[in-house]
Design a protein around this motif. Structure first.
Motif, PDB file in Angstrom:
ATOM      1  N   SER A   1      37.675  47.041  29.184  1.00  0.00           N
ATOM      2  CA  SER A   1      36.664  47.958  28.630  1.00  0.00           C
ATOM      3  C   SER A   1      35.465  48.076  29.564  1.00  0.00           C
ATOM      4  O   SER A   1      34.639  48.965  29.401  1.00  0.00           O
ATOM      5  CB  SER A   1      36.206  47.461  27.257  1.00  0.00           C
ATOM      6  OG  SER A   1      37.310  47.455  26.380  1.00  0.00           O
ATOM      7  N   GLU A   2      35.389  47.150  30.539  1.00  0.00           N
ATOM      8  CA  GLU A   2      34.273  47.209  31.480  1.00  0.00           C
ATOM      9  C   GLU A   2      34.546  48.148  32.653  1.00  0.00           C
ATOM     10  O   GLU A   2      33.698  48.361  33.504  1.00  0.00           O
ATOM     11  CB  GLU A   2      33.964  45.797  32.018  1.00  0.00           C
ATOM     12  CG  GLU A   2      34.939  45.230  33.053  1.00  0.00           C
ATOM     13  CD  GLU A   2      36.222  44.647  32.445  1.00  0.00           C
ATOM     14  OE1 GLU A   2      36.648  45.121  31.380  1.00  0.00           O
ATOM     15  OE2 GLU A   2      36.808  43.741  33.064  1.00  0.00           O
ATOM     16  N   LEU A   3      35.751  48.705  32.697  1.00  0.00           N
ATOM     17  CA  LEU A   3      36.148  49.444  33.906  1.00  0.00           C
ATOM     18  C   LEU A   3      35.724  50.909  33.872  1.00  0.00           C
ATOM     19  O   LEU A   3      35.916  51.613  32.871  1.00  0.00           O
ATOM     20  CB  LEU A   3      37.658  49.365  34.100  1.00  0.00           C
ATOM     21  CG  LEU A   3      38.222  47.958  34.252  1.00  0.00           C
ATOM     22  CD1 LEU A   3      39.736  48.005  34.379  1.00  0.00           C
ATOM     23  CD2 LEU A   3      37.601  47.257  35.458  1.00  0.00           C
TER      24      LEU A   3
ATOM     25  N   ARG B   1      33.507  49.269  38.677  1.00  0.00           N
ATOM     26  CA  ARG B   1      34.524  50.287  38.946  1.00  0.00           C
ATOM     27  C   ARG B   1      35.897  49.624  39.057  1.00  0.00           C
ATOM     28  O   ARG B   1      36.012  48.490  39.525  1.00  0.00           O
ATOM     29  CB  ARG B   1      34.200  51.064  40.223  1.00  0.00           C
ATOM     30  CG  ARG B   1      32.951  51.904  40.078  1.00  0.00           C
ATOM     31  CD  ARG B   1      32.826  52.928  41.186  1.00  0.00           C
ATOM     32  NE  ARG B   1      31.530  53.604  41.065  1.00  0.00           N
ATOM     33  CZ  ARG B   1      30.466  53.280  41.779  1.00  0.00           C
ATOM     34  NH1 ARG B   1      30.521  52.326  42.693  1.00  0.00           N
ATOM     35  NH2 ARG B   1      29.324  53.927  41.595  1.00  0.00           N
ATOM     36  N   ASN B   2      36.891  50.348  38.634  1.00  0.00           N
ATOM     37  CA  ASN B   2      38.275  49.872  38.712  1.00  0.00           C
ATOM     38  C   ASN B   2      38.718  49.849  40.175  1.00  0.00           C
ATOM     39  O   ASN B   2      38.957  50.880  40.770  1.00  0.00           O
ATOM     40  CB  ASN B   2      39.158  50.820  37.896  1.00  0.00           C
ATOM     41  CG  ASN B   2      40.637  50.648  38.198  1.00  0.00           C
ATOM     42  OD1 ASN B   2      41.072  49.576  38.606  1.00  0.00           O
ATOM     43  ND2 ASN B   2      41.403  51.707  37.989  1.00  0.00           N
ATOM     44  N   SER B   3      38.827  48.665  40.727  1.00  0.00           N
ATOM     45  CA  SER B   3      39.318  48.587  42.112  1.00  0.00           C
ATOM     46  C   SER B   3      40.769  48.109  42.162  1.00  0.00           C
ATOM     47  O   SER B   3      41.500  48.408  43.094  1.00  0.00           O
ATOM     48  CB  SER B   3      38.426  47.659  42.950  1.00  0.00           C
ATOM     49  OG  SER B   3      38.404  46.364  42.385  1.00  0.00           O
TER      50      SER B   3
ATOM     51  N   GLY C   1      43.382  41.064  31.303  1.00  0.00           N
ATOM     52  CA  GLY C   1      43.851  40.659  29.979  1.00  0.00           C
ATOM     53  C   GLY C   1      44.970  39.633  29.986  1.00  0.00           C
ATOM     54  O   GLY C   1      45.665  39.460  28.991  1.00  0.00           O
ATOM     55  N   ALA C   2      45.125  38.930  31.114  1.00  0.00           N
ATOM     56  CA  ALA C   2      46.246  37.987  31.202  1.00  0.00           C
ATOM     57  C   ALA C   2      45.843  36.574  30.777  1.00  0.00           C
ATOM     58  O   ALA C   2      46.692  35.720  30.572  1.00  0.00           O
ATOM     59  CB  ALA C   2      46.790  37.963  32.622  1.00  0.00           C
ATOM     60  N   ALA C   3      44.536  36.343  30.610  1.00  0.00           N
ATOM     61  CA  ALA C   3      44.072  34.998  30.254  1.00  0.00           C
ATOM     62  C   ALA C   3      44.024  34.815  28.734  1.00  0.00           C
ATOM     63  O   ALA C   3      44.863  35.371  28.026  1.00  0.00           O
ATOM     64  CB  ALA C   3      42.712  34.734  30.920  1.00  0.00           C
ATOM     65  N   VAL C   4      43.055  34.064  28.276  1.00  0.00           N
ATOM     66  CA  VAL C   4      43.079  33.627  26.872  1.00  0.00           C
ATOM     67  C   VAL C   4      41.881  34.139  26.061  1.00  0.00           C
ATOM     68  O   VAL C   4      41.624  33.670  24.950  1.00  0.00           O
ATOM     69  CB  VAL C   4      43.126  32.075  26.808  1.00  0.00           C
ATOM     70  CG1 VAL C   4      44.429  31.571  27.358  1.00  0.00           C
ATOM     71  CG2 VAL C   4      41.930  31.468  27.581  1.00  0.00           C
TER      72      VAL C   4
ATOM     73  N   SER D   1      46.579  39.141  36.777  1.00  0.00           N
ATOM     74  CA  SER D   1      45.202  38.794  36.453  1.00  0.00           C
ATOM     75  C   SER D   1      44.276  39.975  36.754  1.00  0.00           C
ATOM     76  O   SER D   1      44.532  40.770  37.649  1.00  0.00           O
ATOM     77  CB  SER D   1      44.792  37.592  37.297  1.00  0.00           C
ATOM     78  OG  SER D   1      43.399  37.447  37.280  1.00  0.00           O
ATOM     79  N   GLY D   2      43.190  40.067  36.009  1.00  0.00           N
ATOM     80  CA  GLY D   2      42.197  41.106  36.288  1.00  0.00           C
ATOM     81  C   GLY D   2      41.361  40.771  37.506  1.00  0.00           C
ATOM     82  O   GLY D   2      40.853  41.669  38.200  1.00  0.00           O
ATOM     83  N   ASN D   3      41.213  39.489  37.797  1.00  0.00           N
ATOM     84  CA  ASN D   3      40.437  39.097  38.966  1.00  0.00           C
ATOM     85  C   ASN D   3      41.111  39.625  40.227  1.00  0.00           C
ATOM     86  O   ASN D   3      42.297  39.334  40.468  1.00  0.00           O
ATOM     87  CB  ASN D   3      40.343  37.571  39.046  1.00  0.00           C
ATOM     88  CG  ASN D   3      39.156  37.039  38.268  1.00  0.00           C
ATOM     89  OD1 ASN D   3      38.122  37.694  38.208  1.00  0.00           O
ATOM     90  ND2 ASN D   3      39.309  35.863  37.688  1.00  0.00           N
TER      91      ASN D   3
END
Ligand SMILES: Nc1nc2c(c(=O)[nH]1)N[C@H]1C(S)=C(S)[C@@H](COP(=O)(O)OP(=O)(O)OC[C@H]3O[C@@H](n4cnc5c(N)ncnc54)[C@H](O)[C@@H]3O)O[C@H]1N2
Ligand code: MOO
Ligand SMILES: [Mg+2]
Length: 422
Positions: A195-197, A210-212, A260-263, A307-309
């Motif tokens: 939602s931050e993207l 920004r979505n990188s 969204g892959a974490a907890v 991962s999002g990172n």
């Protein structure tokens, strides 16, 4: 309490994806469109190359034995009977005591067994026509490229699974492959969740980024030979994510999600896989970055929950998406090449997980020397700019400068050479 995710080793995770991967379908495409694709057939020489003995230079085709007595003090005179251009054949057989003017690439006339370069003879003419004077004997075979010396008939020149580049194209064209059989390129949907993207063209607002990842992942996919299908950004809403992934799975065989892959409260990859009733290959790998990398299969379709990172996402593609897609592509090599390099700094890892550090490997006097680049945190983007490799550091280890370490090679253009001089 969230259910505990059991980490497996990187090797185990790679083995699991490789074990479930399958070869893709093939197609026949125009040779000019075949760059970076993988051959789906062996290329076998169905004729010798060259097809005929040919001249390597512009000069004169002669019989070597006619020059045996030649000497600067006693030049051997040979009558020139005709000229053979490349693409032509001599009208007749070369007679003793004569020469034929011949151009580079032209077929050696019957009767000739050597070529003299234009520069090595004296040309003249008299009322009987042109002649040359030879002052040094020439050995049989001189300046002749022999039938089959490049590629003998029946030779296997390239095996299926080889990536097509300039050399392969030259060979394919030589053997008349107007079209070539290759493996189809897998289409891979890329969905960035968060939602931050913001889209790349949006101005920044507080708390947002920004979505990188989409751009990075799509670039990685193209580089390895797949076709990305951009599905844009999704907010962290479970239903929206579930529907987007379900729809993507109807359209393509491979879906990559990032984030969204974490907890966390808004991390939905695990529940998504449950709801999809997909088979989980793993959802925790004993590595950093990328520990939360999740891979599942729904029938023959793949879901890569990366991962999002950014750095973790990058590693997830290179380690787990790459071998699956390379197998589909029919590639002989599934994984990043690994080399051994000398560590240029001291490194201590505290965590028991294997670290994959973005690194720069340079060659000094022919020896690979490696050092990490950028901050070693999963959310760091800048390190990806300078990295041409990844340094593999086993967990909980202290490594000293000068030790030999393993490096995964990321790209062929990561090495700079300032000078064109050899
Ligand atoms: N309590 C715990 N927290 C976290 C754990 C854990 O085990 N327990 N794991 C950490 C690790 S390790 C990683 S890696 C991250 C994984 O995060 P997610 O996959 O859930 O990703 P998000 O939460 O959505 O985002 C993480 C981070 O990445 C940024 N991001 C996301 N998408 C993009 C994008 N498309 N382009 C650029 N950057 C993106 C996002 O803003 C966050 O900063 O979780 C740890 N937490
Ligand atoms: O997966 Mo995280 O990136 O291990 O730090
Ligand atoms: Mg998260």
């Amino acid at each position: 309490m969230k259910s505990v995710r059991k980490p497996i080793t990187i090797d185990e995770a790679i083995e699991r994806v490789v074990a479930s991967s399958t070869l893709g379908d093939t197609e026949t495409i125009l040779l000019e469109k075949a760059d970076f694709r993988y051959l789906a057939e062996d290329i076998i020489a169905d004729h010798p190359v060259p097809m005929f003995d040919r001249s390597m230079y512009d000069g004169f085709a002669v019989r070597a034995s006619d020059t045996a007595q030649a000497h600067p003090d006693a030049p051997q005179t040979l009558r020139v009977t005709e000229t053979i251009a490349a693409g032509e054949q001599a009208k007749g057989r070369l007679q003793p005591g004569t020469a034929m003017r011949i151009m580079t690439g032209a077929a050696i006339p019957p009767g000739a067994d050597a070529v003299l370069m234009l520069e090595d003879v004296r040309e003249d003419k008299d009322d009987q026509g042109p002649y040359i004077e030879v002052t040094t004997p020439v050995a049989p075979g001189t300046h002749i490229s022999h039938r089959g010396e490049d590629m003998a008939e029946g030779t296997v020149l390239a095996r299926s699974g080889r990536r097509i580049g300039p050399g392969e194209k030259a060979v394919l064209a030589t053997f008349g492959y107007h079209r070539v059989k290759v493996y189809q390129q897998p289409v891979v949907a890329v969905l960035a969740t968060g939602s931050e993207l913001l889209p790349v063209d949006a101005p920044l607002v507080p708390g947002k980024i920004r979505n990188s990842n989409s751009y990075m992942v799509e670039s990685q996919l193209r580089r390895l030979g797949a076709v990305p299908k951009t599905l844009g950004i999704l907010a962290d809403h479970f239903e929206a994510c579930y529907h987007a992934v379900t729809k993507a799975l109807e359209e393509v065989d491979f879906v990559i999600t990032t984030g969204g892959a974490a907890v966390g409260d808004y991390d939905f990859v695990q529940s998504l896989i449950e709801r999809l009733n997909a088979d989980l290959l793993f959802n925790k790998v004993a590595m950093r970055p990328g520990s939360v990398t999740t891979v599942a299969k729904k029938g023959e379709k793949w879901i890569f929950g990366l991962s999002g990172n950014p750095a973790a996402c990058f590693v997830g593609v290179e380690l787990f998406v790459r071998p699956v897609l390379k197998r589909v592509l029919g590639a002989q090599a599934l994984h990043l090449p690994r080399i051994s390099a000398t560590l240029d700094v001291d490194i201590t890892t505290t965590n028991s997980f294997t670290r994959l550090m973005r690194a720069r490997t340079e060659f000094h006097n022919g020896k690979a020397v490696v050092q990490p680049v950028g901050l070693d945190k999963s959310g760091i983007i800048s390190g990806l700019l300078e990295a041409n490799s990844m340094l593999v550091i086993p967990g909980g280890k202290r490594l000293n400068r000068g030790e030999q370490v393993q490096v995964m090679w990321l790209e062929e253009e990561g090495m700079h050479n300032e000078s064109a001089r050899l």
